[in-house]
Design a protein around this motif. Structure first.
Motif, PDB file in Angstrom:
ATOM      1  N   ASP A   6       4.597  69.599 -65.427  1.00 49.34           N
ATOM      2  CA  ASP A   6       4.976  70.049 -64.213  1.00 49.34           C
ATOM      3  C   ASP A   6       3.885  70.276 -62.678  1.00 49.34           C
ATOM      4  O   ASP A   6       3.874  71.476 -63.071  1.00 49.34           O
ATOM      5  N   PHE A   7       3.949  69.331 -62.343  1.00 49.53           N
ATOM      6  CA  PHE A   7       2.750  69.868 -61.444  1.00 49.53           C
ATOM      7  C   PHE A   7       2.973  70.237 -60.221  1.00 49.53           C
ATOM      8  O   PHE A   7       2.289  71.274 -59.844  1.00 49.53           O
ATOM      9  N   ALA A   8       4.132  70.302 -59.894  1.00 49.87           N
ATOM     10  CA  ALA A   8       4.019  71.043 -58.807  1.00 49.87           C
ATOM     11  C   ALA A   8       4.499  72.223 -58.879  1.00 49.87           C
ATOM     12  O   ALA A   8       3.660  73.405 -58.577  1.00 49.87           O
ATOM     13  N   GLU A   9       5.306  72.752 -60.489  1.00 52.67           N
ATOM     14  CA  GLU A   9       5.609  74.418 -60.522  1.00 52.67           C
ATOM     15  C   GLU A   9       3.790  74.626 -61.095  1.00 52.67           C
ATOM     16  O   GLU A   9       4.745  76.467 -60.801  1.00 52.67           O
ATOM     17  N   LEU A  10       3.401  74.248 -61.473  1.00 45.57           N
ATOM     18  CA  LEU A  10       1.802  74.721 -62.013  1.00 45.57           C
ATOM     19  C   LEU A  10       1.487  74.934 -60.963  1.00 45.57           C
ATOM     20  O   LEU A  10      -0.320  75.741 -61.147  1.00 45.57           O
ATOM     21  N   ALA A  11       1.300  74.198 -60.003  1.00 47.99           N
ATOM     22  CA  ALA A  11       0.243  74.052 -58.564  1.00 47.99           C
ATOM     23  C   ALA A  11      -0.416  75.528 -58.092  1.00 47.99           C
ATOM     24  O   ALA A  11      -1.331  75.343 -57.871  1.00 47.99           O
ATOM     25  N   PRO A  12       0.111  76.285 -58.215  1.00 50.39           N
ATOM     26  CA  PRO A  12      -0.754  77.631 -56.972  1.00 50.39           C
ATOM     27  C   PRO A  12      -1.348  78.238 -58.962  1.00 50.39           C
ATOM     28  O   PRO A  12      -2.517  78.683 -58.837  1.00 50.39           O
ATOM     29  N   ALA A  13      -0.718  78.413 -59.831  1.00 51.68           N
ATOM     30  CA  ALA A  13      -1.419  78.497 -61.744  1.00 51.68           C
ATOM     31  C   ALA A  13      -2.812  77.626 -61.260  1.00 51.68           C
ATOM     32  O   ALA A  13      -3.789  78.167 -61.482  1.00 51.68           O
ATOM     33  N   VAL A  14      -3.195  76.768 -61.205  1.00 49.21           N
ATOM     34  CA  VAL A  14      -4.287  75.488 -60.910  1.00 49.21           C
ATOM     35  C   VAL A  14      -5.176  76.050 -60.170  1.00 49.21           C
ATOM     36  O   VAL A  14      -6.698  76.317 -60.002  1.00 49.21           O
ATOM     37  N   ALA A  15      -4.460  76.617 -58.804  1.00 44.05           N
ATOM     38  CA  ALA A  15      -5.192  76.879 -57.720  1.00 44.05           C
ATOM     39  C   ALA A  15      -6.422  78.070 -58.515  1.00 44.05           C
ATOM     40  O   ALA A  15      -7.316  78.051 -57.653  1.00 44.05           O
ATOM     41  N   ALA A  16      -5.343  79.274 -58.735  1.00 41.89           N
ATOM     42  CA  ALA A  16      -6.311  80.535 -58.727  1.00 41.89           C
ATOM     43  C   ALA A  16      -7.167  79.615 -60.128  1.00 41.89           C
ATOM     44  O   ALA A  16      -8.291  80.944 -59.858  1.00 41.89           O
ATOM     45  N   ALA A  17      -6.558  79.176 -61.434  1.00 40.01           N
ATOM     46  CA  ALA A  17      -7.923  79.011 -62.722  1.00 40.01           C
ATOM     47  C   ALA A  17      -8.791  78.077 -61.422  1.00 40.01           C
ATOM     48  O   ALA A  17      -9.990  78.668 -62.566  1.00 40.01           O
ATOM     49  N   ALA A  18      -8.739  77.497 -61.233  1.00 42.42           N
ATOM     50  CA  ALA A  18     -10.229  77.050 -60.041  1.00 42.42           C
ATOM     51  C   ALA A  18     -10.931  77.953 -59.356  1.00 42.42           C
ATOM     52  O   ALA A  18     -12.009  77.886 -60.112  1.00 42.42           O
ATOM     53  N   ALA A  19     -10.522  78.582 -58.885  1.00 44.07           N
ATOM     54  CA  ALA A  19     -11.157  80.001 -58.136  1.00 44.07           C
ATOM     55  C   ALA A  19     -12.202  80.619 -58.978  1.00 44.07           C
ATOM     56  O   ALA A  19     -13.360  81.008 -58.509  1.00 44.07           O
ATOM     57  N   GLY A  20     -11.143  80.832 -59.940  1.00 43.92           N
ATOM     58  CA  GLY A  20     -11.479  81.736 -61.561  1.00 43.92           C
ATOM     59  C   GLY A  20     -12.715  81.658 -62.052  1.00 43.92           C
ATOM     60  O   GLY A  20     -13.740  82.147 -62.394  1.00 43.92           O
ATOM     61  N   ALA A  21     -12.503  80.427 -61.670  1.00 38.82           N
ATOM     62  CA  ALA A  21     -13.965  79.302 -62.528  1.00 38.82           C
ATOM     63  C   ALA A  21     -14.990  79.726 -61.667  1.00 38.82           C
ATOM     64  O   ALA A  21     -16.357  79.633 -62.661  1.00 38.82           O
ATOM     65  N   VAL A  22     -14.856  79.601 -60.913  1.00 38.80           N
ATOM     66  CA  VAL A  22     -16.140  79.651 -60.106  1.00 38.80           C
ATOM     67  C   VAL A  22     -16.742  80.789 -59.925  1.00 38.80           C
ATOM     68  O   VAL A  22     -18.043  80.950 -59.916  1.00 38.80           O
ATOM     69  N   LEU A  23     -16.301  81.785 -59.923  1.00 40.76           N
ATOM     70  CA  LEU A  23     -16.647  82.833 -60.290  1.00 40.76           C
ATOM     71  C   LEU A  23     -16.915  83.681 -61.553  1.00 40.76           C
ATOM     72  O   LEU A  23     -17.981  83.637 -61.063  1.00 40.76           O
ATOM     73  N   GLY A  24     -16.738  83.329 -62.258  1.00 40.33           N
ATOM     74  CA  GLY A  24     -16.970  83.180 -63.651  1.00 40.33           C
ATOM     75  C   GLY A  24     -18.463  82.161 -63.832  1.00 40.33           C
ATOM     76  O   GLY A  24     -19.113  82.721 -64.423  1.00 40.33           O
ATOM     77  N   SER A  25     -18.302  80.912 -63.471  1.00 39.05           N
ATOM     78  CA  SER A  25     -19.488  80.111 -63.824  1.00 39.05           C
ATOM     79  C   SER A  25     -20.697  80.192 -63.327  1.00 39.05           C
ATOM     80  O   SER A  25     -21.658  80.331 -63.500  1.00 39.05           O
ATOM     81  N   LEU A  26     -20.148  80.917 -61.443  1.00 35.09           N
ATOM     82  CA  LEU A  26     -21.354  82.022 -60.736  1.00 35.09           C
ATOM     83  C   LEU A  26     -22.032  83.005 -61.114  1.00 35.09           C
ATOM     84  O   LEU A  26     -23.678  83.410 -61.643  1.00 35.09           O
ATOM     85  N   ALA A  27     -21.343  83.248 -62.436  1.00 30.88           N
ATOM     86  CA  ALA A  27     -21.723  85.056 -62.863  1.00 30.88           C
ATOM     87  C   ALA A  27     -22.734  84.633 -64.029  1.00 30.88           C
ATOM     88  O   ALA A  27     -23.864  85.825 -64.163  1.00 30.88           O
ATOM     89  N   VAL A  28     -22.164  83.828 -64.451  1.00 33.66           N
ATOM     90  CA  VAL A  28     -23.339  83.585 -65.923  1.00 33.66           C
ATOM     91  C   VAL A  28     -24.404  83.208 -65.485  1.00 33.66           C
ATOM     92  O   VAL A  28     -25.946  84.067 -66.031  1.00 33.66           O
ATOM     93  N   GLN A  29     -24.623  82.972 -64.531  1.00 33.67           N
ATOM     94  CA  GLN A  29     -26.361  82.483 -63.169  1.00 33.67           C
ATOM     95  C   GLN A  29     -26.751  84.296 -63.657  1.00 33.67           C
ATOM     96  O   GLN A  29     -28.036  83.901 -63.230  1.00 33.67           O
ATOM     97  N   TRP A  30     -26.479  84.499 -63.250  1.00 27.99           N
ATOM     98  CA  TRP A  30     -27.401  85.888 -63.149  1.00 27.99           C
ATOM     99  C   TRP A  30     -27.142  87.479 -64.331  1.00 27.99           C
ATOM    100  O   TRP A  30     -27.233  88.364 -64.301  1.00 27.99           O
ATOM    101  N   ILE A  31     -26.617  86.364 -65.564  1.00 25.10           N
ATOM    102  CA  ILE A  31     -26.823  87.757 -67.123  1.00 25.10           C
ATOM    103  C   ILE A  31     -27.684  87.423 -67.907  1.00 25.10           C
ATOM    104  O   ILE A  31     -27.700  85.923 -68.067  1.00 25.10           O
TER     105      ILE A  31
END
Length: 248
Positions: free
Chosen positions: A70-95
Motif C-alpha cells: 500500500d504505497f499511500a499508507e507507507l509514504a511517510p516511512a518511505v520518505a523517512a527511510a530515504a532521508a536516513g539513507a542519505v545521512l548514513g551513506s554520507l557518514a560512511v565517507q568519513w569513517i
C-alpha cells in the motif's frame, strides 16, 4: 578479481536474494563475502548496495504485483527511510576503513542475537504502538540511516519493527520491508555512485544472482512465511561474523 571468486559471489547473491525476500538479512551473506573477497570496506558496502538493490527491487515487484504493498499508507516511512539513507551513506565517507572493518563482525553478531531472541514473527495481527508519522521518524529514519551506513540486517530490523511497532501482520510486514529496503538501497546507492565507490563489474554480476534468488524467495514467502528462513539467517550470520573476527 578472479573469475572463480566472482562466481562464488554470484552464488552468495542467489542465496542472499532468497533469504532477503523472506525475512531480510541477505546482506549478512553478501557484505562479509565481499569483504572476504578483498574489497575495501567502503567499496564493499557500495557494491553490496548495487547488487542488493536489484534483489530487493525484484522482490518488491513480486509483492506489489500480488497486491501486498500500500504505497499511500507507507509514504511517510518511505520518505523517512530515504532521508536516513542519505545521512548514513554520507557518514560512511568519513569513517576510518580500519575501524569499519572491525565494526562489521560486531554488528553482525548483535543483529543475529536480536533476530534469534526476538518474539516469533508473524503470529497474527498485533497492536500498533506507533502511528504513521511516529513509525516513520522512530523506525524508518534510523533504520534507513543504518542501511546507508552499513546495511546487513536492515530487512530483519524493518520486519521486526513493522510487526512489533506498527502492528502489521506477517505478509504486510514483509511487503512493507521490501519497499522501505528498496528505498534506502537505491538512495544510498546513488550517493555511493556519486563518490565513485561502486565496483560495477562485481556488483552487476551479483545482481543477476540477486534477481533469481529474490524471485524464488518471494514466492516461498507467500507460501511458507518467515519461519522458513529465520534459523538459517541466525546460523549463517554468526558463522560469517566469527570467520571475519578470526581473519582480523
Amino acid at each position: 578479481m578472479e573469475l572463480e571468486i566472482v562466481c562464488l559471489l554470484v552464488a552468495a547473491a542467489v542465496c542472499a536474494g532468497f533469504v532477503d525476500a523472506i525475512a531480510g538479512g541477505g546482506g549478512l551473506l553478501t557484505l562479509p563475502a565481499l569483504l572476504m573477497a578483498g574489497l575495501p570496506p567502503a567499496e564493499a558496502i557500495a557494491t553490496n548496495k548495487l547488487q542488493g538493490t536489484f534483489g530487493v527491487a525484484a522482490s518488491s515487484f513480486a509483492f506489489w504485483r500480488a497486491g501486498h504493498i500500500d504505497f499511500a499508507e507507507l509514504a511517510p516511512a518511505v520518505a523517512a527511510a530515504a532521508a536516513g539513507a542519505v545521512l548514513g551513506s554520507l557518514a560512511v565517507q568519513w569513517i576510518d576503513p580500519a575501524w569499519l572493518r572491525r565494526a562489521v563482525p560486531v554488528i553482525l553478531l548483535v543483529v543475529a542475537a536480536y533476530f534469534a531472541f526476538a518474539p516469533q514473527l508473524g503470529s497474527g495481527d498485533r497492536k500498533a504502538r506507533l502511528g504513521r508519522t511516529a513509525f516513520a521518524l522512530g523506525a524508518a529514519l534510523p533504520i534507513g540511516a543504518y542501511d546507508g551506513f552499513l546495511g546487513p540486517g536492515t530487512g530483519s530490523m524493518l520486519l521486526i519493527a513493522f510487526i512489533a511497532l506498527y502492528g502489521a501482520d506477517l505478509m504486510a510486514a514483509i511487503a512493507g520491508t521490501k519497499l522501505l529496503n528498496f528505498t534506502s538501497n537505491i538512495v544510498s546507492l546513488a550517493v555511493f555512485a556519486a563518490v565513485g565507490n561502486v565496483n560495477y563489474r562485481v556488483g552487476l554480476a551479483m545482481a543477476a544472482g540477486q534477481i533469481l534468488g529474490a524471485q524464488l524467495g518471494a514466492r516461498a514467502a507467500m507460501v511458507h512465511g518467515a519461519p522458513l528462513i529465520r534459523p538459517l539467517v541466525v546460523v549463517v550470520s554468526i558463522a560469517i561474523a566469527v570467520s571475519l573476527i578470526l581473519r582480523g
